[in-house]
Scaffold this active site. Sequence first.
Site, short mmCIF file in Angstrom:
data_model
loop_
_atom_site.label_atom_id
_atom_site.label_comp_id
_atom_site.label_asym_id
_atom_site.label_seq_id
_atom_site.Cartn_x
_atom_site.Cartn_y
_atom_site.Cartn_z
N ARG A 157 0.85 -1.19 0.00
CA ARG A 157 0.00 0.00 0.00
C ARG A 157 0.89 1.24 0.00
NH1 ARG A 157 -3.61 -2.54 -1.69
NH2 ARG A 157 -5.63 -2.96 -0.74
N HIS B 277 -1.25 0.60 -9.82
CA HIS B 277 -1.96 -0.30 -8.89
C HIS B 277 -2.70 -1.40 -9.66
CE1 HIS B 277 -3.81 -0.48 -4.62
NE2 HIS B 277 -3.84 -1.67 -5.18
P1 NAP Z 1 -2.14 -11.76 4.29
O1 NAP Z 1 -2.37 -13.14 3.73
O2 NAP Z 1 -2.99 -11.29 5.40
O3 NAP Z 1 -0.60 -11.74 4.75
C1 NAP Z 1 -0.04 -10.67 5.42
C2 NAP Z 1 1.38 -11.00 5.82
O4 NAP Z 1 1.99 -9.83 6.36
C3 NAP Z 1 1.46 -12.08 6.91
O5 NAP Z 1 2.52 -12.95 6.66
C4 NAP Z 1 1.73 -11.26 8.18
O6 NAP Z 1 2.46 -11.94 9.18
C5 NAP Z 1 2.57 -10.14 7.62
N1 NAP Z 1 2.51 -8.98 8.51
C6 NAP Z 1 1.45 -8.18 8.77
N2 NAP Z 1 1.78 -7.24 9.66
C7 NAP Z 1 3.07 -7.44 9.97
C8 NAP Z 1 3.97 -6.80 10.83
N3 NAP Z 1 3.62 -5.74 11.55
N4 NAP Z 1 5.21 -7.28 10.92
C9 NAP Z 1 5.58 -8.37 10.18
N5 NAP Z 1 4.77 -9.03 9.34
C10 NAP Z 1 3.53 -8.57 9.24
O7 NAP Z 1 -2.22 -10.69 3.14
P2 NAP Z 1 -2.09 -10.91 1.56
O8 NAP Z 1 -3.34 -11.47 1.02
O9 NAP Z 1 -0.81 -11.61 1.27
O10 NAP Z 1 -2.02 -9.39 1.04
C11 NAP Z 1 -1.03 -8.50 1.51
C12 NAP Z 1 -1.34 -7.09 1.04
O11 NAP Z 1 -1.03 -6.94 -0.34
C13 NAP Z 1 -2.79 -6.65 1.11
O12 NAP Z 1 -3.17 -6.33 2.42
C14 NAP Z 1 -2.79 -5.43 0.20
O13 NAP Z 1 -2.43 -4.28 0.92
C15 NAP Z 1 -1.68 -5.76 -0.80
N6 NAP Z 1 -2.23 -6.02 -2.13
C16 NAP Z 1 -1.84 -5.23 -3.16
C17 NAP Z 1 -2.34 -5.46 -4.43
C18 NAP Z 1 -1.90 -4.66 -5.62
O14 NAP Z 1 -2.56 -4.76 -6.66
N7 NAP Z 1 -0.85 -3.90 -5.52
C19 NAP Z 1 -3.26 -6.48 -4.63
C20 NAP Z 1 -3.66 -7.25 -3.57
C21 NAP Z 1 -3.13 -7.01 -2.32
P3 NAP Z 1 1.87 -13.23 9.94
O15 NAP Z 1 1.85 -14.31 8.89
O16 NAP Z 1 2.84 -13.49 11.01
O17 NAP Z 1 0.50 -12.84 10.41
C1 GLV Z 2 -5.70 -4.45 -4.31
O1 GLV Z 2 -4.87 -3.67 -3.99
C2 GLV Z 2 -6.36 -5.32 -3.40
O2 GLV Z 2 -6.32 -5.09 -2.19
O3 GLV Z 2 -6.97 -6.30 -3.88
#
Ligand code: NAP
Ligand code: GLV
Length: 304
Positions: free
Chosen positions: A219, A267
């Site tokens: 983000r 994005h």
């Molecule tokens: P997720 O499955 O919830 O995984 C989040 C990871 O981040 C987990 O491994 C978590 O650790 C770690 N984490 C969170 N807070 C932390 C902290 N303070 N210190 C260390 N590690 C931390 O999320 P996801 O589905 O992979 O998605 C991640 C993010 O990608 C989304 O929230 C969104 O912001 C971004 N995203 C961007 C796009 C784009 O198009 N650019 C698209 C989709 C998503 P634990 O495993 O220990 O809980």
């Molecule tokens: C995109 O950034 C998403 O959160 O799916």
Amino acid sequence: MGALYLSTPERGAVFARAFAQQLPEVRFWQGQADDPEAVRYIVTWTAPERLAETYPNLRLIFSVGAGVDQFDMRTLPPRIGVVRMLEPSLAEQMREYVTLGVLALHRDLPFYIDNQRACRWQTTTNRRVSERRVGVLGLGNLGRAALDALAPFGFPLAGWSRSAKSIPDVDCFTDLEAFLARTDVLVCLLPLTPETKGILDASLFAQLPLGASVLHAGRGRQLDHEALLTALDAGQISSAMLDVTDPEPLPPEHPLWQHPRVVITPHIACQTRAEEGAAHVIAGIRADRSGAPVPGLIDRRRGY
Ligand code: NAP
Ligand code: GLV
């Protein structure tokens, strides 16, 4: 009893068809519900105002994206659960995007794009993959997918997360300093929370090896944009690829747009696909109605 859909109409038409075919016992409204008291589920990107009062029997809010940082959790009563989008094509698309970005940074693409603009035919030395250590911040659904996609290339891989993890052929860290010290290409796939806001700052860049690269697809508010510019101009960071910024888009005069060693994409790393998104929401509603765990239900205290 029904579900209210509040996102784009094109995607809504696909949701409407999927609900009619797969979950006919749940009413489906698009844009507005004629019986707000019957609304148990909302599918949306942002929370409408006065949500709790307007929909007194609301149980779950489904985000149409993977992120849930757009919701102000403090304004949502504890009875309302928040569900992130977990449709499978998101991980597929992030695999593509991170592969694209890491290879582009590894093979000095920003340098060549800048040279092309100046009609300059100039080479630099190709580094071995074994000398380019990639590190992923966040080992969730998307971080793991990214690491899996990178594995065949032979980069030494590592990841950082809050809780300890064990992933084959990936060095897993909970110690940020040690993780950064071994990372030549840093990939950020963290959710935005109070702990991760501004995490990509001057102090973090200074802990990376000299000349490291940054690929940011988490983000925009996780990145201190001025600190990145300073680190780029000092050579501490050699190149960056940004899929997210704050604001989005950056104003036209922002120096990151024109920076010779920065690639910006709008994005687009992942876009929720309507069919798969509807299937995820329908599965979540079915789970909720049968008392089973809802896939993607977030921990509201952690914020992800
Ligand atoms: P997720 O499955 O919830 O995984 C989040 C990871 O981040 C987990 O491994 C978590 O650790 C770690 N984490 C969170 N807070 C932390 C902290 N303070 N210190 C260390 N590690 C931390 O999320 P996801 O589905 O992979 O998605 C991640 C993010 O990608 C989304 O929230 C969104 O912001 C971004 N995203 C961007 C796009 C784009 O198009 N650019 C698209 C989709 C998503 P634990 O495993 O220990 O809980
Ligand atoms: C995109 O950034 C998403 O959160 O799916």
